[in-house]
Write a protein that holds these residues in place. Structure first.
Motif, mmCIF file in Angstrom:
data_model
loop_
_atom_site.group_PDB
_atom_site.id
_atom_site.type_symbol
_atom_site.label_atom_id
_atom_site.label_comp_id
_atom_site.label_asym_id
_atom_site.label_seq_id
_atom_site.Cartn_x
_atom_site.Cartn_y
_atom_site.Cartn_z
ATOM 1 N N ALA A 62 7.180 13.101 -1.285
ATOM 2 C CA ALA A 62 6.466 11.838 -1.437
ATOM 3 C C ALA A 62 6.303 11.195 -0.064
ATOM 4 O O ALA A 62 6.889 11.636 0.923
ATOM 5 N N ALA A 63 5.489 10.133 -0.008
ATOM 6 C CA ALA A 63 5.262 9.427 1.261
ATOM 7 C C ALA A 63 4.793 8.022 0.947
ATOM 8 O O ALA A 63 4.338 7.730 -0.166
ATOM 9 N N ILE A 64 4.908 7.148 1.926
ATOM 10 C CA ILE A 64 4.465 5.772 1.743
ATOM 11 C C ILE A 64 3.712 5.295 2.980
ATOM 12 O O ILE A 64 4.069 5.634 4.107
ATOM 13 N N ARG A 65 2.655 4.546 2.741
ATOM 14 C CA ARG A 65 2.005 3.757 3.792
ATOM 15 C C ARG A 65 2.420 2.320 3.509
ATOM 16 O O ARG A 65 1.917 1.685 2.593
ATOM 17 N N ARG A 66 3.369 1.821 4.280
ATOM 18 C CA ARG A 66 4.012 0.554 3.956
ATOM 19 C C ARG A 66 3.062 -0.631 4.091
ATOM 20 O O ARG A 66 2.160 -0.639 4.933
ATOM 21 N N ALA A 67 3.295 -1.627 3.247
ATOM 22 C CA ALA A 67 2.570 -2.892 3.385
ATOM 23 C C ALA A 67 2.985 -3.566 4.684
ATOM 24 O O ALA A 67 4.098 -3.404 5.167
ATOM 25 N N ARG A 68 2.065 -4.308 5.259
ATOM 26 C CA ARG A 68 2.280 -5.113 6.466
ATOM 27 C C ARG A 68 2.460 -4.267 7.723
ATOM 28 O O ARG A 68 2.920 -4.756 8.737
ATOM 29 N N THR A 69 2.130 -2.971 7.639
ATOM 30 C CA THR A 69 2.098 -2.139 8.841
ATOM 31 C C THR A 69 0.640 -1.959 9.263
ATOM 32 O O THR A 69 -0.284 -2.175 8.478
ATOM 33 N N ARG A 70 0.447 -1.531 10.477
ATOM 34 C CA ARG A 70 -0.898 -1.458 11.062
ATOM 35 C C ARG A 70 -1.684 -0.291 10.477
ATOM 36 O O ARG A 70 -1.187 0.835 10.374
ATOM 37 N N LEU A 71 -2.925 -0.570 10.108
ATOM 38 C CA LEU A 71 -3.839 0.466 9.644
ATOM 39 C C LEU A 71 -4.661 0.993 10.809
ATOM 40 O O LEU A 71 -4.784 0.327 11.838
ATOM 41 N N PRO A 72 -5.249 2.186 10.672
ATOM 42 C CA PRO A 72 -6.147 2.683 11.712
ATOM 43 C C PRO A 72 -7.265 1.692 11.975
ATOM 44 O O PRO A 72 -7.911 1.209 11.048
ATOM 45 N N GLY A 73 -7.458 1.349 13.218
ATOM 46 C CA GLY A 73 -8.507 0.404 13.572
ATOM 47 C C GLY A 73 -8.044 -1.036 13.633
ATOM 48 O O GLY A 73 -8.800 -1.913 14.028
ATOM 49 N N GLY A 74 -6.780 -1.285 13.236
ATOM 50 C CA GLY A 74 -6.254 -2.649 13.342
ATOM 51 C C GLY A 74 -6.128 -3.336 12.001
ATOM 52 O O GLY A 74 -6.719 -2.929 11.000
ATOM 53 N N GLY A 75 -5.355 -4.375 11.982
ATOM 54 C CA GLY A 75 -5.128 -5.132 10.761
ATOM 55 C C GLY A 75 -3.920 -4.625 10.002
ATOM 56 O O GLY A 75 -3.543 -3.460 10.099
ATOM 57 N N GLU A 76 -3.296 -5.531 9.236
ATOM 58 C CA GLU A 76 -2.116 -5.178 8.457
ATOM 59 C C GLU A 76 -2.519 -4.628 7.095
ATOM 60 O O GLU A 76 -3.405 -5.152 6.430
ATOM 61 N N ASN A 77 -1.835 -3.555 6.695
ATOM 62 C CA ASN A 77 -2.056 -2.995 5.372
ATOM 63 C C ASN A 77 -1.687 -4.040 4.317
ATOM 64 O O ASN A 77 -0.567 -4.549 4.316
ATOM 65 N N PRO A 78 -2.599 -4.378 3.402
ATOM 66 C CA PRO A 78 -2.307 -5.454 2.442
ATOM 67 C C PRO A 78 -1.413 -5.037 1.283
ATOM 68 O O PRO A 78 -0.881 -5.889 0.574
ATOM 69 N N VAL A 79 -1.254 -3.731 1.056
ATOM 70 C CA VAL A 79 -0.439 -3.243 -0.067
ATOM 71 C C VAL A 79 0.379 -2.036 0.389
ATOM 72 O O VAL A 79 0.053 -1.387 1.387
ATOM 73 N N ALA A 80 1.422 -1.735 -0.368
ATOM 74 C CA ALA A 80 2.154 -0.486 -0.151
ATOM 75 C C ALA A 80 1.498 0.600 -0.997
ATOM 76 O O ALA A 80 1.284 0.415 -2.200
ATOM 77 N N VAL A 81 1.159 1.718 -0.365
ATOM 78 C CA VAL A 81 0.518 2.831 -1.067
ATOM 79 C C VAL A 81 1.504 4.002 -1.069
ATOM 80 O O VAL A 81 1.871 4.511 -0.001
ATOM 81 N N ILE A 82 1.931 4.420 -2.255
ATOM 82 C CA ILE A 82 2.946 5.467 -2.378
ATOM 83 C C ILE A 82 2.334 6.721 -2.981
ATOM 84 O O ILE A 82 1.756 6.682 -4.076
ATOM 85 N N ARG A 83 2.470 7.808 -2.258
ATOM 86 C CA ARG A 83 2.045 9.125 -2.762
ATOM 87 C C ARG A 83 3.243 9.818 -3.396
ATOM 88 O O ARG A 83 4.289 9.958 -2.769
#
Length: 446
Positions: free
Chosen positions: A153-174
């Motif tokens: 599994a993996a996670i793209r955590r909320a409030r971390t930087r997305l490609p191109g800038g800006g904070e990820n608004p949600v946690a996305v869990i694979r």
């Protein structure tokens, strides 16, 4: 016939206008995703994602429009093709970044239209939110789950930087598709939730500093390994703390690999190598929930992968790590980070309610009164079912059937409670769903 500078401006304007046209075709997910209501992501997640993406598209649209105005203000004397092309190429890169951000969420959301899968994913969203909840210490960000191939599994955590800038608004869990549906999915899912919790509580930094100090004071290099692996160890701790033995059993399923991989030590890998990781999970379980089952599992794992036959250096390292585990686990569970305001990790987790004997008691009670299971917290339900599997009280077939029903029920309750909060259902109906358990059509459905 146009002059060469005029032709340059015309060509670049066509390209810039094409970008605007394609940008206009990128619609909010609220208008593009088709799924039954129970399969939808939470309203807070959808709102956060669409607002983030709309803001990015608006910013890009303004930049393209400014470029067009700049081009229109040029005349033949001050048109420089290379500069104009350079500016357009930067806009095109920003456009591709915007599409990449869109695709990050689209990959997760398109599965919501799959029959049964979408609703079960919505149920996993509820489980993840429950696993992340820690009242009084942080606001739980929206969480969405999706399936993918592979065992991990993996996670793209909320409030971390997305490609191109800006904070990820949600946690996305694979989460791995091969683990649907069984209690083992809780191990992978809640491990990833643990990464998000660690970020919100700044646990990695605070523990890393403590481990570095411990290494200097003890003059023992073995602490360097715990420091290197601490981010993954915290996530494993969170999983064991939330779902008990289900976490360790699930971990064993993930890392049951050919022997060479189980003992492979990669100094650049933040994960403990599989052999020691399972032994450590058992030790964390024993510290949180004392019971003979943890020693049985550790011995079982060692019988699957005996240390005999290892080279002398690796054999010695394994023994040193194993000997250091009790002291390390004691430091971990009693760690008092500033974010917990003087309380330790073991104190803020609901360990009293998840002791093995207590879980067995829940299971026996639910056998007599199944509706009580539906009224319980999702992570507690996973812990009870995982304990029942470990004790041989529940078959894999029974586990799969009941968890599929529960995920559906949680998804339906979540969408109905959201509707009630929006004024579409009265308070009495919400009380019936969340306090008195399943009844009527809900019981028939699940």
């Amino acid at each position: 016939m146009m002059t060469k500078p005029a032709y340059v401006r015309w060509m670049l304007m066509q390209e810039a206008r094409s970008l605007l046209a394609r940008l206009g075709q990128v619609k909010p997910f609220a208008l593009t995703e088709s799924a039954v209501p129970a399969a939808n992501i939470s309203l807070s997640a959808q709102t956060a994602i669409d607002r983030y993406l709309i803001t990015g598209r608006q910013a890009l649209r303004l930049q393209v429009q400014a470029y067009l105005r700049w081009l229109r203000g040029l005349d033949d004397d001050n048109t420089h093709p290379a500069e104009a092309q350079h500016r357009l190429s930067l806009l095109r890169l920003r456009f591709n970044v915007t599409l990449s951000q869109f695709d990050i969420f689209a990959d997760a959301l398109t599965q919501r239209s799959e029959y049964e899968t979408g609703v079960r994913l919505a149920g996993l969203d509820v489980v993840a939110a429950d696993a992340l909840r820690l009242e009084g210490y942080y606001a739980v960000p929206p969480v969405i789950c999706y399936l993918d191939r592979g065992a991990g599994a993996a996670i793209r955590r909320a409030r971390t930087r997305l490609p191109g800038g800006g904070e990820n608004p949600v946690a996305v869990i694979r989460v791995p598709r091969e683990r649907m549906v069984g209690s083992g999915i809780a191990s992978s899912l809640i491990h990833e939730v643990g990464h998000q919790a660690a970020e919100l509580l700044d646990l990695v930094n605070s523990l890393r500093q403590l481990l570095q100090l411990q290494e200097r004071e003890a003059k023992n290099s073995i602490w360097r390994y715990w420091e290197r692996w601490i981010s993954e160890i915290i996530a494993d701790f969170w999983s064991v703390a939330r779902v008990g033995v289900a976490s360790t059993l699930g971990l064993m399923g993930v890392v049951s690999l050919p022997r060479a991989f189980v003992f492979r030590i990669n100094r650049n890998d933040p994960h403990p190598f599989p052999w020691i990781r399972v032994i450590l999970s058992c030790a964390i379980g024993e510290a949180l929930y004392p019971h003979p089952q943890w020693q049985r599992l550790a011995r079982l794992w060692e019988s699957f992968y005996p240390k005999t036959g290892l080279d002398a250096a690796r054999y010695a390292l394994l023994n040193r790590l194993e000997a250091a585990i009790p002291e390390f686990v004691d430091l971990l569970i009693h760690h008092q980070p500033r974010s917990l305001r003087g309380r330790s990790l073991i104190e803020v987790m609901d360990t009293g309610n998840r002791q093995p004997d207590r879980l067995t008691g829940y299971y026996e009670h639910w056998q007599r009164m199944p509706a009580a299971m539906y009224r319980s917290a999702p992570t507690l339900v996973f812990a009870v079912i995982g304990q029942a599997r470990a004790d041989g009280r529940m078959s894999p077939e029974q586990e799969s059937t009941i968890l599929a029903k529960l995920l559906t029920y949680w998804a339906v309750c979540d969408i109905l409670s959201t509707a009630a909060a929006c004024g579409k259902h009265d308070a009495a109906h919400r009380h019936q769903m969340h306090v008195h358990g399943p009844s009527g059509d809900i019981t028939a459905m699940v």
